[in-house]
Design a protein around this motif. Structure first.
Motif, PDB file in Angstrom:
ATOM      1  N   PHE A 397      -1.710   6.035  -2.135  1.00 21.08           N
ATOM      2  CA  PHE A 397      -0.630   6.789  -2.773  1.00 21.08           C
ATOM      3  C   PHE A 397       0.668   6.012  -2.665  1.00 21.08           C
ATOM      4  N   MET A 398       1.423   5.995  -3.775  1.00 20.81           N
ATOM      5  CA  MET A 398       2.773   5.428  -3.719  1.00 20.81           C
ATOM      6  C   MET A 398       3.710   6.326  -4.499  1.00 20.81           C
ATOM      7  N   GLU A 399       4.833   6.620  -3.886  1.00 20.25           N
ATOM      8  CA  GLU A 399       5.791   7.501  -4.551  1.00 20.25           C
ATOM      9  C   GLU A 399       6.486   6.778  -5.698  1.00 20.25           C
ATOM     10  N   ASN A 400       6.845   5.540  -5.478  1.00 21.09           N
ATOM     11  CA  ASN A 400       7.500   4.742  -6.520  1.00 21.09           C
ATOM     12  C   ASN A 400       6.730   3.454  -6.738  1.00 21.09           C
ATOM     13  N   PRO A 401       5.594   3.568  -7.420  1.00 23.57           N
ATOM     14  CA  PRO A 401       4.700   2.404  -7.491  1.00 23.57           C
ATOM     15  C   PRO A 401       5.177   1.361  -8.505  1.00 23.57           C
ATOM     16  N   PRO A 402       4.748   0.115  -8.312  1.00 24.26           N
ATOM     17  CA  PRO A 402       4.983  -0.896  -9.343  1.00 24.26           C
ATOM     18  C   PRO A 402       4.065  -0.633 -10.532  1.00 24.26           C
ATOM     19  N   LYS A 403       4.235  -1.405 -11.588  1.00 21.65           N
ATOM     20  CA  LYS A 403       3.569  -1.135 -12.865  1.00 21.65           C
ATOM     21  C   LYS A 403       2.053  -1.006 -12.801  1.00 21.65           C
ATOM     22  N   LYS A 404       1.418  -1.976 -12.160  1.00 25.78           N
ATOM     23  CA  LYS A 404      -0.045  -1.987 -12.255  1.00 25.78           C
ATOM     24  C   LYS A 404      -0.737  -1.232 -11.126  1.00 25.78           C
ATOM     25  N   TYR A 405      -0.055  -0.275 -10.597  1.00 23.19           N
ATOM     26  CA  TYR A 405      -0.646   0.525  -9.516  1.00 23.19           C
ATOM     27  C   TYR A 405      -1.427   1.661 -10.158  1.00 23.19           C
ATOM     28  N   PHE A 406      -2.737   1.671  -9.967  1.00 23.97           N
ATOM     29  CA  PHE A 406      -3.570   2.675 -10.645  1.00 23.97           C
ATOM     30  C   PHE A 406      -4.078   3.751  -9.709  1.00 23.97           C
ATOM     31  N   ARG A 407      -3.559   3.767  -8.516  1.00 21.62           N
ATOM     32  CA  ARG A 407      -4.023   4.809  -7.598  1.00 21.62           C
ATOM     33  C   ARG A 407      -3.118   6.041  -7.750  1.00 21.62           C
ATOM     34  N   LEU A 408      -3.137   6.910  -6.755  1.00 21.60           N
ATOM     35  CA  LEU A 408      -2.418   8.173  -6.931  1.00 21.60           C
ATOM     36  C   LEU A 408      -0.904   7.970  -6.847  1.00 21.60           C
ATOM     37  N   GLN A 409      -0.196   8.668  -7.758  1.00 19.10           N
ATOM     38  CA  GLN A 409       1.272   8.609  -7.779  1.00 19.10           C
ATOM     39  C   GLN A 409       1.774   9.900  -8.404  1.00 19.10           C
ATOM     40  N   PRO A 410       3.028  10.239  -8.183  1.00 14.93           N
ATOM     41  CA  PRO A 410       3.525  11.531  -8.675  1.00 14.93           C
ATOM     42  C   PRO A 410       3.310  11.688 -10.186  1.00 14.93           C
ATOM     43  N   GLY A 411       2.759  12.839 -10.561  1.00 17.11           N
ATOM     44  CA  GLY A 411       2.578  13.157 -11.974  1.00 17.11           C
ATOM     45  C   GLY A 411       1.400  12.496 -12.649  1.00 17.11           C
ATOM     46  N   LYS A 412       0.679  11.625 -11.922  1.00 23.90           N
ATOM     47  CA  LYS A 412      -0.433  10.889 -12.532  1.00 23.90           C
ATOM     48  C   LYS A 412      -1.772  11.315 -11.935  1.00 23.90           C
ATOM     49  N   GLU A 413      -2.821  10.987 -12.688  1.00 31.58           N
ATOM     50  CA  GLU A 413      -4.173  11.340 -12.253  1.00 31.58           C
ATOM     51  C   GLU A 413      -4.916  10.164 -11.646  1.00 31.58           C
ATOM     52  N   VAL A 414      -5.821  10.502 -10.758  1.00 32.63           N
ATOM     53  CA  VAL A 414      -6.725   9.501 -10.201  1.00 32.63           C
ATOM     54  C   VAL A 414      -8.087  10.170 -10.063  1.00 32.63           C
ATOM     55  N   ARG A 415      -9.145   9.338 -10.033  1.00 25.10           N
ATOM     56  CA  ARG A 415     -10.490   9.900  -9.865  1.00 25.10           C
ATOM     57  C   ARG A 415     -10.870   9.841  -8.400  1.00 25.10           C
ATOM     58  N   LEU A 416     -11.393  10.954  -7.888  1.00 24.00           N
ATOM     59  CA  LEU A 416     -11.945  10.935  -6.539  1.00 24.00           C
ATOM     60  C   LEU A 416     -13.419  10.551  -6.654  1.00 24.00           C
TER      61      LEU A 416
END
Ligand code: ATP
Ligand code: MG
Length: 561
Positions: A397-416
């Motif tokens: 998880f990153m609150e303020n991720p860089p562009k190519k971060y595909f893991r969990l972040q605010p407002g975005k989806e990730v697959r478990l």
């Protein structure tokens, strides 16, 4: 030194020793091959020994010969039964079984008789020079040695003195028995080498029966001879001992095995001498001979190495006459290959971050099906519990991720993994501003990791159900040394011990299927690496060792450059 790297093509041609063996069989010099593995029981076996074991036992297997295990126990001050036991355990664990087991100390009576025989034929004498004086009169590569004033004692006097040496009439170090060869020989080993020394030390097998002990050079060849070893394989540092090996066999008129030398194994970032390994143990730099950071067979085993991986490694590096430094990455690559094919996959969270699914029915537990090993369908599937409170990895998880971060972040989806898509709605922090919890919603339509509307989610992360998770300690190991090779480096080897070779993570969370795992159990923690359950585990607390990472981070680094 040449380098063998993970990526280099490793062809396994018939090595020069196997060629010799085949010629000797073809021409009828030998009907049956007899080899031996001759460890000194003064420490635990290491990965270098594995090379010698695979060679000696491997040749015996391949050519339907036999391989003995012989403990080279002629130095009572350093040898112990503990080592004898561990050596046998390690050889068996590597997958080999000896034909006969011997101890060089079994031959002490015979060796003594042979020494007397050489005295009688005028080829050995008792010398009163001290060890220091012998060293000083030995000469150098450019200058011949000086003959001992005791060199020309009569046979009778020598027999008398040698008997009295044996009977304990002289103090330690006061006399030696020396072979009478040639003080001007270009080979220093032939300048009247010591055959016997006086040493009062309790031997692990013969107790206090002897106070004189034969030297390695007066023991090894004759032991080979007694056992009718056809090919006596040893490392290159014995090359210039070979003339002496041959001299003793010839002058005693006994069966004469052929000594053949090969290059010892050196590995990057690895200490490979028993003396230094013993020092690491005794001074507490590691927790013991079987510390998972040690290059000992028992350390590698505890770390999670498989015998198959070690044997494969030995096959890949092959046998040759030139010393080289083999990249540790090659050993790790062999291990990864084997574990990839055999290790079940499980989920474990090493640095947990709580996730609460706000739209999950409170208290509901759903069982999800997970594949045990995608590389091996026969391993089947298992059921893992999914609930509204989970742990994920802090790094996922990153609150303020860089562009190519595909893991969990605010407002975005990730697959478990094996589960649902979740979206992060809210980040909960403590007073200090640390993230303590993520509040998320899951999409019930995405069970199993597919979305019916074709919505793309790039990242898949692992998780465990908070209520079901097992607590664990996980030990992460890094290289024991800070430098790939200590050759030509100043100072003591201890200056190059990596202070960060062990990192202990104490609040890890494991999926519940690991509850029944027994020490030695190996698995892959998905996305994290291969791990092995340590013998320090208790019913309350599992302890896992990281065996090896999933990918070779070094290779990735190399590609970036
Ligand atoms: P060390 O130098 O680590 O103390 P050693 O040679 O004294 O090892 P031994 O018990 O005498 O250890 O070795 C038993 C056999 O294993 C010998 O035939 C030796 O040549 C071989 N051996 C030891 N180290 C290596 C190595 N690094 N590579 C290949 N063979 C090795
Ligand atoms: Mg040795």
């Amino acid at each position: 030194m040449s380098n063998v790297s993970e990526n280099s093509e490793v062809v396994v041609p018939k090595d020069f020793i196997r060629k010799i063996v085949e010629e000797d069989l073809a021409c009828g010099k030998h009907q049956e091959i007899q080899t031996r593995f001759p460890p000194e029981p003064n420490g635990y076996l290491h990965i270098g020994h594995a090379k010698s074991i695979c060679l000696n036992f491997g040749i015996a297997q391949q050519y339907r010969g036999k391989c003995n295990l012989r403990f080279d126990d002629t130095n009572p001050s350093k040898e112990e039964d503990e080592y004898v036991e561990s050596i046998q355990e390690d050889i068996r664990w590597l997958g080999f079984e000896w034909d006969k087991k011997f101890f060089a100390s079994d031959y002490f009576d015979q060796l003594y008789e042979w020494a007397v025989q050489l005295i009688r034929s005028g080829k050995a004498y008792v010398c009163d020079l001290s060890a220091e004086e012998i060293r000083r009169t030995r000469g150098t590569l450019r200058e011949p040695g000086i003959e001992s004033p005791y060199r020309n004692r009569s046979v009778e006097e020598n027999l008398d003195l040698f008997t009295r040496m044996k009977n304990g009439e002289f103090p330690d170090g006061s006399h030696t028995l020396r072979a009478k060869i040639d003080m001007a020989s270009p080979n220093i080993n032939l300048r009247d080498p010591v055959m016997y020394r006086i040493m009062r030390a309790t031997h692990h097998r013969t107790g206090d029966r002897w106070c004189i002990y034969p030297m390695y050079d007066f023991t090894h060849g004759q032991s080979d001879s007694i056992e009718h070893i056809t090919h006596s394989l040893c490392t290159l540092e014995f090359e210039n001992h070979r003339p002496l090996y041959d001299w003793f066999c010839e002058n005693l008129g006994i069966y004469h095995p052929r000594q053949i030398e090969f290059a010892r194994l050196n590995l990057t970032y690895t200490v490979m001498s028993k003396r230094r390994l013993l020092q690491l143990v005794q001074e507490g730099h590691v927790r013991g001979w079987d510390d998972p950071r040690m290059p000992t067979i028992s350390g590698l085993r505890r770390r999670g190495y498989t015998p198959e991986a070690i044997r494969r490694f030995c096959e890949k590096i092959g046998i040759n006459k030139i010393e080289s430094l083999v990249d540790l990455q090659l050993l790790e690559a062999c291990l990864r290959d084997h574990l990839n094919a055999t290790a079940p996959r499980v989920m474990a969270v090493l640095k947990p971050l709580k996730v609460v699914l706000t739209n999950w029915e409170p208290g509901k537990v759903e069982m999800l099906e997970a594949v045990n090993n995608p590389e091996n369908p026969d391993d089947g599937t298992r059921q893992i519990p999914f609930t509204g409170e989970l742990y994920i990895e802090q790094d996922d998880f990153m609150e303020n991720p860089p562009k190519k971060y595909f893991r969990l972040q605010p407002g975005k989806e990730v697959r478990l993994r094996w589960g649902y898509y979740i979206r992060c709605d809210e980040v909960v922090k403590d007073d200090a501003g640390n993230i303590v919890e993520l509040r998320c919603t899951y999409d019930p339509a995405t069970r199993g990791g597919q979305s019916p509307d074709g919505r793309k989610v790039k990242g898949t992360i692992h998780w465990v159900s908070a209520a079901h998770a097992i607590d664990a300690e996980v030990r992460i190991y890094n290289n024991l040394l800070t430098e790939p090779s200590l050759n030509d480096l100043p100072g003591d080897f201890l200056d190059y011990i990596n202070p960060n070779s062990l990192e202990v993570l104490t609040h890890c969370k494991l999926e519940p299927s690991l509850a029944s795992a027994e020490p030695g159990f190996r698995c892959q923690f998905e996305r994290l690496g291969y791990f092995c359950l340590d013998s320090d585990s208790t019913p309350e607390q599992k302890v896992f060792n990281r065996t090896v990472t999933l990918k070779d981070s070094w290779a990735k680094e190399m590609k970036k450059q």
